[in-house]
Design an enzyme around this catalytic site. Structure first.
Site, short mmCIF file in Angstrom:
data_model
loop_
_atom_site.label_atom_id
_atom_site.label_comp_id
_atom_site.label_asym_id
_atom_site.label_seq_id
_atom_site.Cartn_x
_atom_site.Cartn_y
_atom_site.Cartn_z
N HIS A 83 2.18 10.60 -10.30
CA HIS A 83 0.88 11.20 -10.04
C HIS A 83 0.88 12.07 -8.77
O HIS A 83 0.02 12.91 -8.61
CB HIS A 83 -0.25 10.17 -10.05
CG HIS A 83 -0.40 9.33 -8.82
ND1 HIS A 83 0.11 8.05 -8.72
CD2 HIS A 83 -1.03 9.55 -7.64
CE1 HIS A 83 -0.20 7.55 -7.55
NE2 HIS A 83 -0.90 8.43 -6.86
N ASP A 219 5.37 4.93 -12.68
CA ASP A 219 4.74 6.03 -11.94
C ASP A 219 5.70 6.64 -10.91
O ASP A 219 5.53 6.45 -9.71
CB ASP A 219 3.47 5.50 -11.24
CG ASP A 219 2.56 6.62 -10.77
OD1 ASP A 219 3.02 7.78 -10.68
OD2 ASP A 219 1.38 6.35 -10.47
N SER A 645 0.59 6.33 -1.76
CA SER A 645 1.26 6.50 -3.03
C SER A 645 2.61 7.14 -2.82
O SER A 645 2.73 8.09 -2.05
CB SER A 645 0.43 7.36 -3.95
OG SER A 645 -0.45 6.53 -4.63
N1 ARG Z 1 -5.18 4.85 -8.33
C1 ARG Z 1 -3.96 5.41 -7.85
C2 ARG Z 1 -4.23 6.25 -6.58
O1 ARG Z 1 -5.29 6.20 -6.03
C3 ARG Z 1 -3.24 6.19 -8.90
C4 ARG Z 1 -3.93 7.41 -9.38
C5 ARG Z 1 -3.20 8.21 -10.40
N2 ARG Z 1 -3.35 7.71 -11.73
C6 ARG Z 1 -4.38 8.00 -12.60
N3 ARG Z 1 -4.41 7.41 -13.75
N4 ARG Z 1 -5.32 8.83 -12.30
O2 ARG Z 1 -3.91 7.36 -6.38
N1 ASP Z 2 -2.98 5.50 -5.62
C1 ASP Z 2 -3.17 5.72 -4.22
C2 ASP Z 2 -2.48 6.98 -3.72
O1 ASP Z 2 -2.36 7.94 -4.45
C3 ASP Z 2 -2.79 4.52 -3.43
C4 ASP Z 2 -3.97 3.61 -3.25
O2 ASP Z 2 -5.09 4.11 -3.07
O3 ASP Z 2 -3.75 2.41 -3.24
O4 ASP Z 2 -2.17 7.14 -2.57
#
Ligand code: ARG
Ligand code: ASP
Length: 722
Positions: A83, A219, A645
């Site tokens: 991502h 990921d 991330s």
């Molecule tokens: N929640 C994670 C972060 O804040 C991963 C986000 C990317 N994945 C998604 N399905 N949008 O960035």
């Molecule tokens: N998914 C998040 C990021 O892209 C990490 C988090 O918020 O825990 O940095």
């Protein structure tokens, strides 16, 4: 001691004592080093951060300003999340070569794909410059004067501190203005895409599984840093060569087990762990609900079109993911804040602080802090709400408004700085927008505009609305704008922006898209922004003093860590499951079995590639499996946030064991309140990454670059008797 217990409730939970917090890597000696050793770490603080010789920090660059990455070979191979590389993978994708859908693997250096604008920034050195920054600043000065003096001092430090020609000095504040640190950094600008799994692996579970445990997502993506012939940062050039790092991470093939020590090293973006309870209440009751409602509307429309049209699906994939990510997070956050009773706990902490202030005779200095917070937060609420609407509507969710707003700023550039600046900025804008409009659908954006304009008129406090909004008909306005504005496609916009400044501005003033943004922005900058900024300045002054009080009145060994500020931090803990509700316990490790259990053939979120199914059926896991199973993800007590991330998860010896990418649903309130019983970070097991590169993609060329180690097995050999 009572104060300490209430301030840092995890201290009263011995199981999770010494966890939570994002610490400054140059200041780990002492308490943090001891805690890490107690948790099982075999390294020293100097192995993590050292100015004089290579250390872990030399393998952990900030990826493109928003994510973290780590160097995993002596040829600058860079690992980060899928991502995090998503918009680069997308930008190389077409319907014929859809790397989002099918993945991408460079089988040699020549096939690696350049990404103009993408950067990797290393930390060379960190130094405390608090004394220099505060010189000439006195208690008695008005807030604005203090800020001005501080900014002057910072500019001076940035200018005069020694650095190499290709490096940069940056000063950042910690503890809300109670500490300042200088960072000498080095930014590489030729970063090429090396590999990415298909989204059915790299984004498996997509938005349904986002922020959720148990998780089964691979990921990750791979890039490579290129440098000039002297191994220094350089713009993209065919002559550049793979970067030779000062340090790269060996990769452990031994896997993880419950209670193993973990350290996560990266660039957490923003946290607000010391907000007063009134502020948390405002997040729960006012700010988050507004944000969520606006995005509910925008996302539903985008989703409808993406499901119906594969072209729109590619165009909107990255934008949709970005908007959906925080939309979902805010929901989890509100839930978690409520469930963990964050407001109640903060209130208790506040009354403890008050009695401490009284006991120490500090009423004069600190006695007014909490009552003043009350006053300012009450006062700022309508302004903060209006600001949220403005940002979500104009800047983040309606593409036409965002672009028209850039034109609004362009006009201001002309008025404030003249024709030359106008030309530079306009040319820049015309270039940049060409790429953006490739991913633009007028139809989608039009529907989003209509929905969000209507919400704006309803949700923004009446006194802050532009006059025309009081009688506005959203449908008519939308028809008019999307029929007559030049902002609905690139060619007409490019034409509009042609000519000298006066001509362009005359055309802009006649454009209905520009007119609407002008009304909204004028109202905002007249009626909302000045008051909001003034109150914010007062609040940040209070936050600084509140932090000062906490630092001063808490016991010496209190674990007061600075809020995240996009600088390099260490967080540590251990591999641990959790119990989200009565009678439920979540194990800390997931396996390929779980992918197959979630598998929905043909589904855009839960499809599984045939090749992966075959590898699963034949259990062809190579050296990456364990007891006939392939581990996918694991969780730990590391305190992370957005920006972490792509961060490496590192074992007791300094080897890579995983890749951070998310947090669990029940624990996402950790940006305001870290609950050691519920807050967990989610990591990809690095063995799954290697399995995909090797067995799924057949990219042996990449595997051959890596340094694979077996620390647990080595130890087993030397300590057989035990
Ligand atoms: N929640 C994670 C972060 O804040 C991963 C986000 C990317 N994945 C998604 N399905 N949008 O960035
Ligand atoms: N998914 C998040 C990021 O892209 C990490 C988090 O918020 O825990 O940095």
């Amino acid at each position: 001691m009572k104060l300490l217990r209430l301030l840092f409730i995890f201290l009263s939970l011995p199981l999770f004592a010494q966890q939570g917090g994002m610490w400054i890597p140059s200041l780990l000696e002492g308490m943090n080093e001891t805690e890490m050793t107690n948790l099982g770490m075999k390294m020293t603080a100097k192995d993590i951060y050292d100015v004089n010789k290579a250390s872990l920090k030399d393998a952990v660059p900030h990826f493109n300003g928003g994510c973290t990455s780590e160097v995993i070979s002596n040829q600058g191979l860079l690992l980060t999340n899928h991502h995090c590389g998503y918009s680069q993978i997308q930008s190389h994708s077409t319907l014929e070569h859809d790397y989002l859908q099918n993945g991408f693997w460079a089988m040699n250096l020549k096939d690696e794909l350049p990404n103009p604008g993408v950067t990797a920034t290393f930390i060379v050195k960190i130094e405390d410059v608090t004394t220099q920054v505060m010189s000439g600043v006195s208690e008695a000065m008005p807030e604005a004067d203090k800020q001005k003096k501080i900014e002057e001092n910072i500019a001076n430090i940035v200018q005069t501190s020694p650095k190499e020609a290709w490096q940069e000095n940056r000063v950042r504040t910690f503890y809300e203005g109670n500490q300042y640190m200088l960072f000498v950094v080095e930014t590489f600008k030729d970063i090429r895409l090396v590999g990415a799994p298909p989204s059915s692996i790299g984004k498996f579970g997509s938005d349904t599984d986002n922020w959720i445990w148990p998780r089964h997502t691979g990921d990750f993506s791979l890039f490579r840093i290129y440098a000039d012939k002297n191994n220094r940062p350089a713009e993209y050039s065919e002559d550049n060569v793979p970067y030779t790092p000062k340090h790269f991470l060996p990769i452990s093939l031994d896997g993880v087990a419950e209670n193993d020590f973990t350290l996560v090293f990266g660039y957490p973006g923003t946290t607000d762990e010391y907000l007063p309870s009134v502020a948390i209440e405002q997040v729960i009751n006012t700010i988050n609900p507004a944000r969520i409602a606006i995005r509910d509307a925008a996302l539903a429309i985008q989703d409808k079109y993406m499901r119906a049209d594969p072209q729109i699906k590619i165009q909107y994939a990255s934008k949709y993911a970005r908007i959906a990510n925080y939309w979902k997070k805010w929901q989890g956050e509100t839930l978690g804040l409520t469930k963990s009773n964050a407001v109640g706990i903060k209130k208790q902490q506040e009354s403890q602080l008050t009695s401490q202030i009284n006991k120490k005779g500090k009423q004069q200095e600190y006695g007014q802090l909490l009552p003043q917070f009350e006053t300012y937060y009450k006062e700022i609420e309508p302004y903060a709400l209006a600001r949220e609407y403005f940002l979500e509507t104009v800047i983040r969710n309606v593409e036409l408004l965002r672009t028209a707003y850039q034109a609004y700023q362009l006009k201001q550039v002309y008025e404030n700085r003249g024709a030359q600046s106008f030309n530079d900025r306009r040319n820049n804008m015309v270039d940049r927008l060409e790429g953006e409009y490739k991913n633009y659908s007028k139809q989608v954006d039009k529907e989003v505009f209509e929905a969000l304009i209507a919400l704006y008129a309803e949700g923004v406090p009446q006194q802050f609305l532009p006059a025309s909004f009081k009688t506005m008909n959203a449908q008519q306005l939308t028809e008019n704008v999307y029929k007559n504005s030049a902002f609905v496609d690139y060619v007409s916009l490019k034409n509009l922006l042609e000519g000298d400044a006066e001509t362009v501005i005359a055309k802009l003033d006649n454009d209905p898209g520009f007119q609407i943004v002008k009304e909204m922005a004028d109202a905002y900058f007249e009626k909302v922004a000045p008051k909001y900024e003034q109150l914010e300045l007062n609040i940040s002054g209070l936050e600084r003093d509140y932090m000062k009080a906490l630092l001063e009145l808490s016991p010496k060994d209190a674990r007061i860590f600075p809020n995240a500020n996009s600088t390099l931090r260490v967080t540590y803990g251990k591999v641990a499951g959790y119990s989200p509700a009565d009678a439920i316990y979540f194990e800390p490790v997931t396996h390929l079995e779980g992918v197959m259990q979630k598998y929905v053939p043909g589904d855009y979120e839960f499809d599984v590639p045939q090749k992966l199914i075959d590898l699963y059926r034949t259990k062809d896991y190579g050296p990456y499996g364990e007891n006939g199973k392939m581990a996918i993800n694991f969780i730990g007590t590391n305190h992370t946030t957005g920006g972490n991330s792509g961060s490496p998860a590192i074992d007791a010896e300094g080897n890579l064991i995983g890749l951070n990418f998310d947090r669990v649903w029940e624990g996402t309130m950790s940006d305001y309140y870290y609950d050691p019983a519920l807050s967990r970070n989610i990591m990809v097991d690095v063995r799954y990454v290697l399995f995909i590169i090797d067995k799924y993609a057949g990219a042996k060329n990449l595997i051959n670059e890596l340094k694979l180690v077996h620390p647990k097995k080595e130890k087993g050999k030397s300590k057989k008797k035990k």
